[in-house]
Design a protein around this motif. Structure first.
Motif, PDB file in Angstrom:
ATOM      1  N   PRO A   1      59.714  25.515  -1.703  1.00 37.26           N
ATOM      2  CA  PRO A   1      58.338  24.607  -1.603  1.00 37.26           C
ATOM      3  C   PRO A   1      58.095  23.463  -2.672  1.00 37.26           C
ATOM      4  O   PRO A   1      58.547  23.644  -3.668  1.00 37.26           O
ATOM      5  N   ALA A   2      57.535  22.528  -2.170  1.00 34.94           N
ATOM      6  CA  ALA A   2      57.384  21.164  -2.779  1.00 34.94           C
ATOM      7  C   ALA A   2      58.638  20.391  -3.675  1.00 34.94           C
ATOM      8  O   ALA A   2      58.450  19.766  -4.718  1.00 34.94           O
TER       9      ALA A   2
ATOM     10  N   GLY B   1      60.868  16.027   3.491  1.00 32.98           N
ATOM     11  CA  GLY B   1      60.460  17.782   3.366  1.00 32.98           C
ATOM     12  C   GLY B   1      61.764  18.644   3.539  1.00 32.98           C
ATOM     13  O   GLY B   1      62.564  18.133   4.406  1.00 32.98           O
TER      14      GLY B   1
ATOM     15  N   ASP C   1      63.033  22.536 -12.930  1.00 32.09           N
ATOM     16  CA  ASP C   1      62.404  23.595 -12.195  1.00 32.09           C
ATOM     17  C   ASP C   1      63.368  24.733 -12.461  1.00 32.09           C
ATOM     18  O   ASP C   1      64.591  24.738 -12.228  1.00 32.09           O
TER      19      ASP C   1
END
Length: 339
Positions: free
Chosen positions: A145-146, A239, A267
């Motif tokens: 996600p993201a 995305g 991340d």
């Protein structure tokens, strides 16, 4: 890839082919399931289309999500949502991991887009679609996600001459060489976003044409691999879910997608660390021999017409793709009230 057009009519809530090819044994369950899934994307597109022009993006997406929820539950499959379920206030949600389908039929991974870029608070947005992708259980990539995903999409003719790690100009020249033309006759689709200003400049400095995609990128990606469309390549960052949906369609068409995860900061997620820097290709995003992709236009785009509203009927245009056998169908439907 075998392409067909199939006009359909819908009466009393059921989809019935009025004309077109009979189902053959060779098309089997995949073909039948695809025709069930197109009812899902049609219902979602019609629900979202009622909000086009009203400037209420949230309401349109909520309506599309509710329509997906209602129509996908009875489909004869044992599906699990990998991505695309969205929670909306007071609406049923198909969140990640949710079971969908009627409990019979094949075990599937399911990816959803209930009105990708369907509406804008300021203006109607072109290029909006609703889409469903289905693959064998465990065959669909679960995008983190993201985390933005950079993409390069081409048709089969150019798959072996491009590399997402190369400068844009080199890839455009390679496409032109295969196409047998100058770079000025190559058209690159790019999602029209501020982050792509430098990319647009690079494409134009290389001498190629730019086709700006206003709404969502899935239709542009499919158009880039379609032999009857004028787009040669789709470039840019969007995305991860859209990348997987596009990969499902390209698996059925013979096109090629290359992707790189582009996290915008540190991340620590294991998947992001593992996949960052690795070129993800079409079969990394969707694997297996049995892949389905269905999409219906909400507003007009490079691939499909948008929903049409008339006093006595609503019209939709969809594409239905199967990897085995390799078939791409265009489905134009009229939805009338019984009576």
């Amino acid at each position: 890839m075998r392409s067909q057009q199939w006009d359909m009519r819908e009466r009393s809530g059921r989809l019935r082919p009025e004309s077109g090819p009979a189902l053959s044994d060779s098309e089997g369950l995949d073909h039948t399931l695809a025709l069930e899934l197109v009812r899902v994307t049609e219902a979602a597109a019609i629900a979202a289309g009622r909000w086009v022009g009203h400037g209420d993006d949230a309401a349109g997406k909520a309506a599309a999500a509710a329509a997906v929820h209602e129509h996908i539950l009875p489909v004869p499959m044992r599906g699990v949502v990998v991505f695309g379920g969205q929670r909306t206030d007071g609406r049923p949600a198909l969140s990640k991991g949710a079971d969908v389908g009627g409990g019979t039929g094949p075990a599937c991974d399911v990816g959803l887009s209930a009105g990708e870029a369907a509406l804008s608070p300021a203006r109607d947005v072109a290029h909006a679609i609703t889409a469903v992708a289905v693959a064998e259980r465990g065959a669909m990539y679960d995008p983190p996600p993201a985390v933005p995903m950079q993409k390069l999409v081409v048709g089969a003719d150019y798959a072996d001459v491009v590399d997402i790690r190369l400068p844009v100009a080199e890839n455009l020249r390679a496409i032109a060489a295969v196409k047998g033309c100058g770079t000025s006759d190559v058209t690159a689709a790019v999602l029209n976003r501020p982050r792509h200003r430098d990319l647009v400049r690079d494409i134009r400095e290389a001498g190629a044409r730019v086709h700006l995609v206003e709404g969502g990128e899935v239709a542009g990606a499919v158009a880039a691999a379609h032999p009857e469309r004028s787009i040669d390549v789709l470039l840019g960052t969007g995305g991860g879910e859209e990348g997987v949906l596009a990969a499902a369609a390209l698996s059925c068409m013979g096109g090629s997608l290359q992707a790189l995860l582009r996290p915008e900061g540190p991340d620590r997620r294991e998947q992001v660390r593992r996949d960052t820097g690795r070129v993800l290709r079409t079969d990394d995003l969707v694997r297996g021999e049995r892949i389905l992709f269905c999409a219906t236009g909400v507003t007009g785009n490079e691939l499909l017409r948008g929903v049409g509203h008339y006093p006595d009927r609503t019209t939709t245009e969809s594409t239905v793709m199967c990897s085995t056998p390799g078939i791409v169908r265009s489905v134009r439907s009229e939805h009338r009230t019984a009576g």
